[in-house]
Design an enzyme around this catalytic site. Structure first.
Site, PDB file in Angstrom:
ATOM      1  N   SER A 142      51.110  39.266  51.582  1.00  0.00           N
ATOM      2  CA  SER A 142      50.967  39.130  53.039  1.00  0.00           C
ATOM      3  C   SER A 142      52.254  38.514  53.576  1.00  0.00           C
ATOM      4  O   SER A 142      52.916  37.754  52.858  1.00  0.00           O
ATOM      5  CB  SER A 142      49.798  38.195  53.358  1.00  0.00           C
ATOM      6  OG  SER A 142      49.843  37.796  54.717  1.00  0.00           O
ATOM      7  N   TYR A 155      45.460  30.161  51.919  1.00  0.00           N
ATOM      8  CA  TYR A 155      45.577  31.626  51.750  1.00  0.00           C
ATOM      9  C   TYR A 155      47.044  32.005  51.590  1.00  0.00           C
ATOM     10  O   TYR A 155      47.419  32.754  50.676  1.00  0.00           O
ATOM     11  CB  TYR A 155      44.957  32.309  52.971  1.00  0.00           C
ATOM     12  CG  TYR A 155      45.165  33.808  53.062  1.00  0.00           C
ATOM     13  CD1 TYR A 155      44.339  34.691  52.372  1.00  0.00           C
ATOM     14  CD2 TYR A 155      46.180  34.343  53.871  1.00  0.00           C
ATOM     15  CE1 TYR A 155      44.531  36.073  52.479  1.00  0.00           C
ATOM     16  CE2 TYR A 155      46.367  35.710  53.983  1.00  0.00           C
ATOM     17  CZ  TYR A 155      45.542  36.571  53.283  1.00  0.00           C
ATOM     18  OH  TYR A 155      45.727  37.932  53.390  1.00  0.00           O
ATOM     19  N   LYS A 159      49.253  33.880  48.493  1.00  0.00           N
ATOM     20  CA  LYS A 159      50.053  35.098  48.641  1.00  0.00           C
ATOM     21  C   LYS A 159      51.521  34.831  48.277  1.00  0.00           C
ATOM     22  O   LYS A 159      52.197  35.702  47.733  1.00  0.00           O
ATOM     23  CB  LYS A 159      49.937  35.643  50.067  1.00  0.00           C
ATOM     24  CG  LYS A 159      48.515  36.089  50.448  1.00  0.00           C
ATOM     25  CD  LYS A 159      48.006  37.243  49.589  1.00  0.00           C
ATOM     26  CE  LYS A 159      46.701  37.824  50.125  1.00  0.00           C
ATOM     27  NZ  LYS A 159      46.210  38.961  49.325  1.00  0.00           N
TER      28      LYS A 159
HETATM   29  N1  LIG Z   1      44.348  42.945  57.321  1.00  0.00           N
HETATM   30  C1  LIG Z   1      45.434  42.211  57.363  1.00  0.00           C
HETATM   31  O1  LIG Z   1      45.956  41.872  58.443  1.00  0.00           O
HETATM   32  C2  LIG Z   1      46.088  41.777  56.090  1.00  0.00           C
HETATM   33  C3  LIG Z   1      47.360  41.194  56.162  1.00  0.00           C
HETATM   34  C4  LIG Z   1      47.995  40.792  55.002  1.00  0.00           C
HETATM   35  C5  LIG Z   1      47.361  40.986  53.788  1.00  0.00           C
HETATM   36  N2  LIG Z   1      46.109  41.555  53.717  1.00  0.00           N
HETATM   37  C6  LIG Z   1      45.493  41.737  52.405  1.00  0.00           C
HETATM   38  O2  LIG Z   1      45.053  43.061  52.282  1.00  0.00           O
HETATM   39  C7  LIG Z   1      44.026  43.112  51.297  1.00  0.00           C
HETATM   40  C8  LIG Z   1      42.876  43.973  51.807  1.00  0.00           C
HETATM   41  O3  LIG Z   1      42.283  43.336  52.904  1.00  0.00           O
HETATM   42  P1  LIG Z   1      41.794  44.104  54.210  1.00  0.00           P
HETATM   43  O4  LIG Z   1      42.521  43.516  55.326  1.00  0.00           O
HETATM   44  O5  LIG Z   1      41.811  45.565  53.992  1.00  0.00           O
HETATM   45  O6  LIG Z   1      40.304  43.543  54.297  1.00  0.00           O
HETATM   46  P2  LIG Z   1      38.870  44.228  54.417  1.00  0.00           P
HETATM   47  O7  LIG Z   1      38.906  45.440  55.285  1.00  0.00           O
HETATM   48  O8  LIG Z   1      37.943  43.133  54.784  1.00  0.00           O
HETATM   49  O9  LIG Z   1      38.609  44.736  52.941  1.00  0.00           O
HETATM   50  C9  LIG Z   1      38.521  43.854  51.876  1.00  0.00           C
HETATM   51  C10 LIG Z   1      38.106  44.645  50.671  1.00  0.00           C
HETATM   52  O10 LIG Z   1      38.126  43.788  49.539  1.00  0.00           O
HETATM   53  C11 LIG Z   1      36.866  43.869  48.897  1.00  0.00           C
HETATM   54  N3  LIG Z   1      36.625  42.595  48.251  1.00  0.00           N
HETATM   55  C12 LIG Z   1      36.608  41.375  48.836  1.00  0.00           C
HETATM   56  N4  LIG Z   1      36.397  40.439  47.901  1.00  0.00           N
HETATM   57  C13 LIG Z   1      36.301  41.088  46.717  1.00  0.00           C
HETATM   58  C14 LIG Z   1      36.084  40.683  45.403  1.00  0.00           C
HETATM   59  N5  LIG Z   1      35.934  39.398  45.090  1.00  0.00           N
HETATM   60  N6  LIG Z   1      36.026  41.624  44.429  1.00  0.00           N
HETATM   61  C15 LIG Z   1      36.182  42.940  44.732  1.00  0.00           C
HETATM   62  N7  LIG Z   1      36.394  43.391  45.973  1.00  0.00           N
HETATM   63  C16 LIG Z   1      36.446  42.462  46.945  1.00  0.00           C
HETATM   64  C17 LIG Z   1      35.873  44.267  49.954  1.00  0.00           C
HETATM   65  O11 LIG Z   1      34.822  44.987  49.351  1.00  0.00           O
HETATM   66  P3  LIG Z   1      33.256  44.550  49.317  1.00  0.00           P
HETATM   67  O12 LIG Z   1      33.004  43.633  50.467  1.00  0.00           O
HETATM   68  O13 LIG Z   1      32.575  45.880  49.432  1.00  0.00           O
HETATM   69  O14 LIG Z   1      33.098  43.916  47.975  1.00  0.00           O
HETATM   70  C18 LIG Z   1      36.726  45.211  50.793  1.00  0.00           C
HETATM   71  O15 LIG Z   1      36.730  46.513  50.229  1.00  0.00           O
HETATM   72  C19 LIG Z   1      43.675  41.674  50.972  1.00  0.00           C
HETATM   73  O16 LIG Z   1      44.310  41.284  49.767  1.00  0.00           O
HETATM   74  C20 LIG Z   1      44.268  40.904  52.140  1.00  0.00           C
HETATM   75  O17 LIG Z   1      44.574  39.569  51.798  1.00  0.00           O
HETATM   76  C21 LIG Z   1      45.466  41.950  54.846  1.00  0.00           C
END
Ligand SMILES: NC(=O)c1ccc[n+]([C@@H]2O[C@H](COP(=O)([O-])OP(=O)(O)OC[C@H]3O[C@@H](n4cnc5c(N)ncnc54)[C@H](OP(=O)(O)O)[C@@H]3O)[C@@H](O)[C@H]2O)c1
Length: 260
Positions: A142, A155, A159
Protein backbone atom coordinates in the site's frame (compact mmCIF):
# COMPACT_ATOMS: atom_id res chain seq x y z
CA UNK A 1 9.35 -10.73 -27.92
CA UNK A 2 7.80 -10.52 -24.47
CA UNK A 3 4.07 -10.17 -24.00
CA UNK A 4 1.34 -9.92 -21.41
CA UNK A 5 -0.02 -13.28 -22.57
CA UNK A 6 -0.48 -15.66 -19.63
CA UNK A 7 -1.78 -18.63 -21.61
CA UNK A 8 -0.82 -21.87 -19.91
CA UNK A 9 0.14 -20.14 -16.65
CA UNK A 10 -1.69 -20.76 -13.38
CA UNK A 11 -2.19 -18.19 -10.63
CA UNK A 12 -3.31 -18.42 -7.02
CA UNK A 13 -4.83 -15.15 -5.79
CA UNK A 14 -5.50 -14.95 -2.05
CA UNK A 15 -8.47 -12.89 -0.90
CA UNK A 16 -10.16 -12.89 -4.28
CA UNK A 17 -13.87 -12.98 -3.43
CA UNK A 18 -14.19 -9.25 -4.22
CA UNK A 19 -12.26 -6.03 -4.73
CA UNK A 20 -8.70 -6.03 -6.06
CA UNK A 21 -8.33 -9.82 -5.75
CA UNK A 22 -11.41 -10.58 -7.85
CA UNK A 23 -10.43 -7.97 -10.48
CA UNK A 24 -6.96 -9.55 -10.59
CA UNK A 25 -8.42 -13.01 -11.15
CA UNK A 26 -10.56 -11.62 -13.98
CA UNK A 27 -7.57 -9.85 -15.56
CA UNK A 28 -5.30 -12.91 -15.36
CA UNK A 29 -8.06 -15.08 -16.83
CA UNK A 30 -8.57 -12.52 -19.62
CA UNK A 31 -4.82 -12.76 -20.33
CA UNK A 32 -5.26 -16.51 -20.80
CA UNK A 33 -4.22 -17.79 -17.36
CA UNK A 34 -5.88 -20.32 -15.08
CA UNK A 35 -6.92 -18.85 -11.74
CA UNK A 36 -7.51 -20.14 -8.22
CA UNK A 37 -9.37 -17.71 -5.99
CA UNK A 38 -9.34 -17.96 -2.19
CA UNK A 39 -11.72 -16.57 0.41
CA UNK A 40 -12.45 -17.40 4.01
CA UNK A 41 -15.73 -18.93 2.84
CA UNK A 42 -16.20 -21.64 0.21
CA UNK A 43 -19.48 -20.07 -0.86
CA UNK A 44 -17.81 -16.72 -1.61
CA UNK A 45 -14.87 -18.41 -3.33
CA UNK A 46 -17.27 -20.41 -5.54
CA UNK A 47 -19.33 -17.31 -6.39
CA UNK A 48 -16.21 -15.36 -7.36
CA UNK A 49 -14.86 -18.26 -9.44
CA UNK A 50 -18.23 -18.51 -11.23
CA UNK A 51 -18.03 -14.79 -12.01
CA UNK A 52 -14.59 -15.29 -13.58
CA UNK A 53 -15.77 -18.36 -15.53
CA UNK A 54 -13.38 -20.23 -17.83
CA UNK A 55 -12.81 -23.05 -15.31
CA UNK A 56 -11.66 -20.78 -12.49
CA UNK A 57 -11.45 -22.59 -9.16
CA UNK A 58 -12.61 -21.22 -5.79
CA UNK A 59 -11.05 -22.61 -2.61
CA UNK A 60 -11.80 -21.68 1.01
CA UNK A 61 -8.59 -20.86 2.87
CA UNK A 62 -8.04 -18.35 5.64
CA UNK A 63 -4.80 -16.66 4.62
CA UNK A 64 -3.02 -17.71 7.83
CA UNK A 65 -4.34 -21.29 7.98
CA UNK A 66 -1.28 -23.34 6.98
CA UNK A 67 -3.21 -26.58 6.40
CA UNK A 68 -5.84 -24.88 4.24
CA UNK A 69 -3.08 -23.12 2.29
CA UNK A 70 -1.29 -26.44 1.73
CA UNK A 71 -4.54 -28.06 0.52
CA UNK A 72 -5.10 -25.10 -1.82
CA UNK A 73 -1.62 -25.45 -3.30
CA UNK A 74 -2.12 -29.22 -3.75
CA UNK A 75 -5.55 -28.77 -5.37
CA UNK A 76 -4.13 -26.13 -7.72
CA UNK A 77 -1.39 -28.51 -8.88
CA UNK A 78 -3.86 -31.41 -9.25
CA UNK A 79 -6.27 -29.29 -11.27
CA UNK A 80 -3.96 -27.18 -13.43
CA UNK A 81 -0.51 -28.80 -13.14
CA UNK A 82 1.51 -25.70 -12.16
CA UNK A 83 1.66 -22.64 -9.90
CA UNK A 84 3.42 -19.97 -11.95
CA UNK A 85 1.95 -16.90 -10.29
CA UNK A 86 1.12 -16.18 -6.66
CA UNK A 87 -0.67 -12.97 -5.74
CA UNK A 88 -0.52 -12.43 -1.98
CA UNK A 89 -3.49 -10.10 -1.94
CA UNK A 90 -5.50 -10.93 1.21
CA UNK A 91 -5.19 -8.10 3.67
CA UNK A 92 -6.90 -6.73 6.74
CA UNK A 93 -7.03 -3.66 8.93
CA UNK A 94 -8.66 -4.25 12.31
CA UNK A 95 -6.57 -1.55 14.02
CA UNK A 96 -7.68 2.07 13.68
CA UNK A 97 -6.23 4.83 15.83
CA UNK A 98 -2.87 5.75 17.33
CA UNK A 99 -0.38 2.89 17.55
CA UNK A 100 -0.10 3.01 21.34
CA UNK A 101 -3.87 2.55 21.68
CA UNK A 102 -3.77 -0.84 19.92
CA UNK A 103 -3.76 -4.18 21.71
CA UNK A 104 -1.80 -7.31 20.93
CA UNK A 105 -4.77 -9.09 19.35
CA UNK A 106 -5.19 -6.35 16.71
CA UNK A 107 -1.43 -6.17 16.16
CA UNK A 108 -1.19 -9.95 15.73
CA UNK A 109 -4.14 -10.14 13.32
CA UNK A 110 -2.78 -7.27 11.20
CA UNK A 111 0.72 -8.68 10.97
CA UNK A 112 -0.39 -12.31 10.62
CA UNK A 113 -2.65 -11.64 7.64
CA UNK A 114 -0.65 -8.84 5.98
CA UNK A 115 2.90 -10.12 6.56
CA UNK A 116 3.01 -13.74 7.72
CA UNK A 117 0.50 -15.00 5.14
CA UNK A 118 2.63 -13.83 2.17
CA UNK A 119 5.60 -15.71 3.67
CA UNK A 120 3.49 -18.83 4.28
CA UNK A 121 1.91 -18.93 0.80
CA UNK A 122 5.18 -18.13 -0.95
CA UNK A 123 7.00 -20.89 0.90
CA UNK A 124 4.31 -23.41 -0.07
CA UNK A 125 4.29 -22.32 -3.73
CA UNK A 126 8.09 -22.47 -3.86
CA UNK A 127 8.19 -25.92 -2.27
CA UNK A 128 5.44 -27.29 -4.53
CA UNK A 129 6.37 -25.78 -7.90
CA UNK A 130 8.24 -22.51 -8.21
CA UNK A 131 11.46 -23.77 -6.63
CA UNK A 132 12.06 -26.09 -9.59
CA UNK A 133 10.16 -24.27 -12.31
CA UNK A 134 10.34 -20.58 -11.48
CA UNK A 135 7.49 -18.13 -11.09
CA UNK A 136 6.32 -14.66 -10.20
CA UNK A 137 5.11 -13.56 -6.77
CA UNK A 138 3.23 -10.28 -6.31
CA UNK A 139 2.65 -8.94 -2.79
CA UNK A 140 -0.13 -6.42 -2.14
CA UNK A 141 1.38 -3.56 -0.16
CA UNK A 142 0.00 0.00 0.00
CA UNK A 143 1.21 3.58 -0.42
CA UNK A 144 0.55 3.67 3.33
CA UNK A 145 3.69 1.56 3.66
CA UNK A 146 5.71 4.38 2.08
CA UNK A 147 4.59 7.21 4.34
CA UNK A 148 2.75 8.26 7.46
CA UNK A 149 -0.94 8.88 8.16
CA UNK A 150 -2.94 9.42 11.31
CA UNK A 151 -4.79 6.36 12.69
CA UNK A 152 -3.40 3.85 10.19
CA UNK A 153 0.02 3.39 11.80
CA UNK A 154 -0.18 -0.33 12.52
CA UNK A 155 -1.62 -1.26 9.10
CA UNK A 156 0.95 0.95 7.38
CA UNK A 157 3.78 -0.60 9.40
CA UNK A 158 2.67 -4.06 8.21
CA UNK A 159 2.72 -2.84 4.58
CA UNK A 160 6.12 -1.15 5.04
CA UNK A 161 7.42 -4.46 6.35
CA UNK A 162 5.88 -6.25 3.34
CA UNK A 163 7.75 -3.88 0.99
CA UNK A 164 10.99 -4.70 2.81
CA UNK A 165 10.18 -8.41 2.75
CA UNK A 166 9.52 -8.24 -1.00
CA UNK A 167 13.12 -7.16 -1.59
CA UNK A 168 14.46 -9.76 0.84
CA UNK A 169 12.49 -12.56 -0.85
CA UNK A 170 13.49 -11.31 -4.33
CA UNK A 171 17.10 -11.89 -3.28
CA UNK A 172 16.50 -15.18 -1.46
CA UNK A 173 14.43 -16.71 -4.29
CA UNK A 174 16.60 -15.44 -7.16
CA UNK A 175 17.24 -16.14 -9.95
CA UNK A 176 14.27 -18.36 -10.86
CA UNK A 177 11.51 -16.53 -8.99
CA UNK A 178 10.69 -12.83 -9.25
CA UNK A 179 9.10 -11.15 -6.24
CA UNK A 180 7.50 -7.72 -6.55
CA UNK A 181 4.94 -5.62 -4.73
CA UNK A 182 2.20 -3.20 -5.68
CA UNK A 183 1.48 -0.15 -3.54
CA UNK A 184 -2.02 1.04 -4.40
CA UNK A 185 -3.49 4.35 -3.39
CA UNK A 186 -7.16 4.62 -2.41
CA UNK A 187 -9.14 2.09 -4.46
CA UNK A 188 -12.93 1.68 -4.51
CA UNK A 189 -13.29 -1.48 -2.37
CA UNK A 190 -15.01 -2.53 0.83
CA UNK A 191 -11.77 -2.59 2.85
CA UNK A 192 -11.02 1.04 2.00
CA UNK A 193 -14.62 2.33 2.19
CA UNK A 194 -13.80 4.61 5.13
CA UNK A 195 -11.11 6.30 3.02
CA UNK A 196 -13.22 7.11 -0.03
CA UNK A 197 -16.96 6.83 0.59
CA UNK A 198 -17.34 10.25 2.17
CA UNK A 199 -14.26 11.80 0.55
CA UNK A 200 -14.51 10.86 -3.11
CA UNK A 201 -15.25 14.39 -4.27
CA UNK A 202 -12.27 15.78 -2.38
CA UNK A 203 -9.97 12.99 -3.60
CA UNK A 204 -11.14 13.55 -7.16
CA UNK A 205 -10.41 17.26 -6.88
CA UNK A 206 -6.92 16.80 -5.46
CA UNK A 207 -5.60 13.70 -7.28
CA UNK A 208 -3.56 14.24 -10.45
CA UNK A 209 -5.53 11.57 -12.35
CA UNK A 210 -8.81 13.20 -11.31
CA UNK A 211 -10.34 10.08 -9.76
CA UNK A 212 -9.93 7.39 -7.12
CA UNK A 213 -8.67 3.96 -8.13
CA UNK A 214 -10.78 1.10 -9.42
CA UNK A 215 -9.80 -2.54 -8.71
CA UNK A 216 -9.02 -3.02 -12.42
CA UNK A 217 -6.31 -0.32 -12.25
CA UNK A 218 -4.37 -2.52 -9.84
CA UNK A 219 -5.18 -5.75 -11.69
CA UNK A 220 -3.54 -4.44 -14.90
CA UNK A 221 -0.28 -3.79 -13.06
CA UNK A 222 -0.39 -7.29 -11.56
CA UNK A 223 -0.82 -8.85 -15.01
CA UNK A 224 2.29 -6.93 -16.13
CA UNK A 225 4.35 -8.04 -13.12
CA UNK A 226 3.19 -11.65 -13.53
CA UNK A 227 4.00 -11.74 -17.23
CA UNK A 228 7.24 -12.15 -19.18
CA UNK A 229 6.99 -8.46 -20.07
CA UNK A 230 8.32 -7.88 -16.52
CA UNK A 231 11.01 -10.57 -16.71
CA UNK A 232 13.74 -8.08 -15.64
CA UNK A 233 11.68 -6.61 -12.78
CA UNK A 234 12.22 -8.01 -9.31
CA UNK A 235 12.33 -6.65 -5.76
CA UNK A 236 10.37 -3.64 -6.99
CA UNK A 237 7.34 -1.91 -5.49
CA UNK A 238 5.11 -0.33 -8.13
CA UNK A 239 3.11 2.63 -6.88
CA UNK A 240 -0.29 2.63 -8.62
CA UNK A 241 -2.15 5.57 -7.11
CA UNK A 242 -3.28 7.89 -9.89
CA UNK A 243 -0.82 10.45 -8.54
CA UNK A 244 -2.11 10.53 -4.94
CA UNK A 245 1.41 10.54 -3.50
CA UNK A 246 2.36 13.56 -5.59
CA UNK A 247 0.28 15.79 -3.35
CA UNK A 248 -2.62 18.16 -3.98
CA UNK A 249 -2.89 18.51 -7.76
CA UNK A 250 -5.56 21.23 -7.54
CA UNK A 251 -2.88 23.70 -6.46
CA UNK A 252 -0.95 23.05 -9.66
CA UNK A 253 -3.79 22.99 -12.16
CA UNK A 254 -4.41 25.74 -14.63
CA UNK A 255 -6.42 25.95 -17.77
CA UNK A 256 -4.47 23.96 -20.32
CA UNK A 257 -5.06 25.14 -23.86
CA UNK A 258 -3.34 24.15 -27.04
CA UNK A 259 -1.02 26.79 -28.52
CA UNK A 260 -1.46 26.82 -32.26
N1 LIG B 1 -8.61 -0.67 -1.46
C1 LIG B 1 -7.57 0.09 -1.21
O1 LIG B 1 -7.65 1.34 -1.24
C2 LIG B 1 -6.24 -0.53 -0.91
C3 LIG B 1 -5.11 0.29 -0.88
C4 LIG B 1 -3.87 -0.25 -0.61
C5 LIG B 1 -3.77 -1.62 -0.40
N2 LIG B 1 -4.88 -2.43 -0.43
C6 LIG B 1 -4.71 -3.86 -0.19
O2 LIG B 1 -5.35 -4.57 -1.22
C7 LIG B 1 -5.65 -5.88 -0.75
C8 LIG B 1 -7.07 -6.25 -1.15
O3 LIG B 1 -7.97 -5.42 -0.48
P1 LIG B 1 -9.27 -4.80 -1.15
O4 LIG B 1 -9.14 -3.35 -1.03
O5 LIG B 1 -9.52 -5.42 -2.47
O6 LIG B 1 -10.36 -5.24 -0.07
P2 LIG B 1 -11.75 -6.01 -0.16
O7 LIG B 1 -12.51 -5.65 -1.39
O8 LIG B 1 -12.40 -5.80 1.15
O9 LIG B 1 -11.29 -7.52 -0.34
C9 LIG B 1 -10.55 -8.17 0.63
C10 LIG B 1 -10.44 -9.61 0.21
O10 LIG B 1 -9.58 -10.28 1.13
C11 LIG B 1 -10.27 -11.42 1.62
N3 LIG B 1 -9.77 -11.68 2.96
C12 LIG B 1 -9.78 -10.83 4.01
N4 LIG B 1 -9.19 -11.41 5.06
C13 LIG B 1 -8.80 -12.64 4.65
C14 LIG B 1 -8.16 -13.71 5.26
N5 LIG B 1 -7.77 -13.64 6.54
N6 LIG B 1 -7.92 -14.84 4.55
C15 LIG B 1 -8.31 -14.92 3.25
N7 LIG B 1 -8.93 -13.93 2.60
C16 LIG B 1 -9.17 -12.81 3.31
C17 LIG B 1 -11.73 -11.12 1.51
O11 LIG B 1 -12.44 -12.33 1.33
P3 LIG B 1 -13.55 -12.95 2.34
O12 LIG B 1 -14.14 -11.83 3.13
O13 LIG B 1 -14.51 -13.58 1.37
O14 LIG B 1 -12.79 -13.94 3.14
C18 LIG B 1 -11.76 -10.32 0.21
O15 LIG B 1 -11.79 -11.19 -0.91
C19 LIG B 1 -5.37 -5.87 0.74
O16 LIG B 1 -4.11 -6.46 1.00
C20 LIG B 1 -5.33 -4.39 1.07
O17 LIG B 1 -4.55 -4.12 2.22
C21 LIG B 1 -6.11 -1.91 -0.68
Amino acid sequence: MTTLDLTGRTAIITGASRGIGLATAEAIAAAGGNVVLTSRSQESADAAAAQVGRGALGIAAHATDAEAARRCVESTLETFGSIDILVNNAGTNPAYGPVIDQDHARFAKTFDVNLWAPILWTSLAVEAWMGDNGGSVVNMASIGGLGFEPNLGLYNASKAALIHLTKQMALELSPKIRVNAIAPGVVRTKLAAALWQEHEEQLTATTASGRIGEPGDIASAIVFLASDAASWVTGETMVIDGGQRLGDASEFRREVTARV
